[in-house]
Design an enzyme around this catalytic site. Structure first.
Site, PDB file in Angstrom:
ATOM      1  N   ASP A  48       9.755  45.951  20.031  1.00 20.05           N
ATOM      2  CA  ASP A  48       8.864  46.471  21.177  1.00 20.05           C
ATOM      3  C   ASP A  48       7.374  46.662  21.196  1.00 20.05           C
ATOM      4  O   ASP A  48       7.166  47.011  20.009  1.00 20.05           O
ATOM      5  CB  ASP A  48       9.512  47.593  21.544  1.00 20.05           C
ATOM      6  CG  ASP A  48       9.256  48.174  23.173  1.00 20.05           C
ATOM      7  OD1 ASP A  48      10.110  48.235  23.928  1.00 20.05           O
ATOM      8  OD2 ASP A  48       8.201  48.492  23.383  1.00 20.05           O
ATOM      9  N   GLY A 108      14.634  54.457  34.800  1.00 20.24           N
ATOM     10  CA  GLY A 108      13.145  54.095  34.076  1.00 20.24           C
ATOM     11  C   GLY A 108      12.873  52.715  33.507  1.00 20.24           C
ATOM     12  O   GLY A 108      12.090  52.394  32.661  1.00 20.24           O
ATOM     13  N   GLN A 109      13.583  51.594  34.182  1.00 17.44           N
ATOM     14  CA  GLN A 109      13.703  50.280  33.793  1.00 17.44           C
ATOM     15  C   GLN A 109      12.032  49.850  34.217  1.00 17.44           C
ATOM     16  O   GLN A 109      11.571  50.115  35.593  1.00 17.44           O
ATOM     17  CB  GLN A 109      14.558  49.586  34.734  1.00 17.44           C
ATOM     18  CG  GLN A 109      14.679  47.941  34.058  1.00 17.44           C
ATOM     19  CD  GLN A 109      15.679  47.333  34.800  1.00 17.44           C
ATOM     20  OE1 GLN A 109      16.433  47.678  35.523  1.00 17.44           O
ATOM     21  NE2 GLN A 109      15.641  45.941  34.009  1.00 17.44           N
ATOM     22  N   SER A 110      11.434  49.017  33.621  1.00 14.05           N
ATOM     23  CA  SER A 110      10.059  48.449  33.896  1.00 14.05           C
ATOM     24  C   SER A 110       9.902  46.959  33.823  1.00 14.05           C
ATOM     25  O   SER A 110       9.155  46.461  34.579  1.00 14.05           O
ATOM     26  CB  SER A 110       8.778  49.181  33.108  1.00 14.05           C
ATOM     27  OG  SER A 110       9.434  48.888  31.707  1.00 14.05           O
ATOM     28  N   HIS A 147      18.003  44.133  29.239  1.00 10.57           N
ATOM     29  CA  HIS A 147      17.521  44.283  28.029  1.00 10.57           C
ATOM     30  C   HIS A 147      18.152  45.644  27.504  1.00 10.57           C
ATOM     31  O   HIS A 147      18.321  46.455  28.110  1.00 10.57           O
ATOM     32  CB  HIS A 147      15.930  44.397  27.500  1.00 10.57           C
ATOM     33  CG  HIS A 147      15.278  45.336  28.276  1.00 10.57           C
ATOM     34  ND1 HIS A 147      14.946  44.966  29.810  1.00 10.57           N
ATOM     35  CD2 HIS A 147      14.677  46.467  28.320  1.00 10.57           C
ATOM     36  CE1 HIS A 147      14.319  45.854  30.170  1.00 10.57           C
ATOM     37  NE2 HIS A 147      14.146  47.095  29.424  1.00 10.57           N
ATOM     38  N   HIS A 195      17.627  48.481  24.250  1.00  6.81           N
ATOM     39  CA  HIS A 195      16.652  48.979  23.373  1.00  6.81           C
ATOM     40  C   HIS A 195      17.570  49.467  22.224  1.00  6.81           C
ATOM     41  O   HIS A 195      18.487  50.208  22.325  1.00  6.81           O
ATOM     42  CB  HIS A 195      16.094  50.366  23.910  1.00  6.81           C
ATOM     43  CG  HIS A 195      14.944  50.041  25.112  1.00  6.81           C
ATOM     44  ND1 HIS A 195      13.684  50.135  24.640  1.00  6.81           N
ATOM     45  CD2 HIS A 195      15.184  49.948  26.331  1.00  6.81           C
ATOM     46  CE1 HIS A 195      13.008  49.972  26.101  1.00  6.81           C
ATOM     47  NE2 HIS A 195      14.128  49.995  27.054  1.00  6.81           N
TER      48      HIS A 195
END
Ligand code: AMP
Length: 115
Positions: free
Chosen positions: A30, A94-96, A101, A103
Site C-alpha cells: 500500500d 470506507g472503500q476508496s 481488495h 488489506h
C-alpha cells in the site's frame, strides 16, 4: 477496466511494489501504509467489491484470492504473531478504490473496534 488504478497495476501501466503474483491475483505494498506490513491483495479480474462476486465464478474468485492472501501472509512471516485481513466495502466501509481488495495488515498490535 480502463479507468481503474488497480487494473493498471495488474497490467503494469502504473508501478507498484509487487510482493507476489499468481495467474489470478496480485499482492503489492500500500502507498500509504497503516502498519509495518500493509499489503493489498487483489484479483486480476475487475470486480468493484466482494459483494459483486456472484455465482460459482464469484465463489471461486473469492476463495482463490483469500487463499493467495494466506500465502502472502505466511511468506511475509506474519503467521506467528497474527495479522488482519479486511475488505472495506462501499461508502460506510470506507472503500476508496473500487476494485475488490483485501488489506493485509501486520507487524504491530492492531486495535479493535476500528474507528
Ligand atoms: P480502500 O480505502 O479500502 O479502498 O483502500 C484503498 C487503498 O489503496 C488505500 O489504502 C490506498 O493507500 C491504496 N492505494 C491507492 N492507490 C494506490 C497505488 N497506486 N498503489 C498502492 N496503493 C494504493
Amino acid at each position: 477496466m480502463t479507468d481503474c488504478v488497480f487494473c493498471k497495476i495488474v497490467s503494469g501501466e502504473i508501478p507498484a511494489k509487487i510482493v507476489k503474483r499468481s495467474a489470478d491475483a496480485v499482492a503489492f505494498y500500500d502507498l500509504n501504509p497503516q502498519a509495518p506490513v500493509h499489503v493489498l491483495i487483489i484479483p486480476t479480474t475487475h470486480l468493484a467489491a466482494g459483494r459483486d462476486a456472484r455465482g460459482e465464478d464469484g465463489v471461486r474468485l473469492l476463495g482463490r484470492t483469500l487463499a493467495f492472501a494466506n500465502e502472502v501472509a505466511t511468506e511475509l512471516g506474519l503467521d506467528a504473531r497474527g495479522y488482519r485481513l479486511v475488505s472495506n466495502t462501499g461508502a460506510d466501509g470506507g472503500q476508496s478504490v473500487f476494485h475488490l481488495h483485501f488489506h493485509l495488515l501486520g507487524g504491530r498490535r492492531l486495535s479493535w473496534p476500528p474507528g
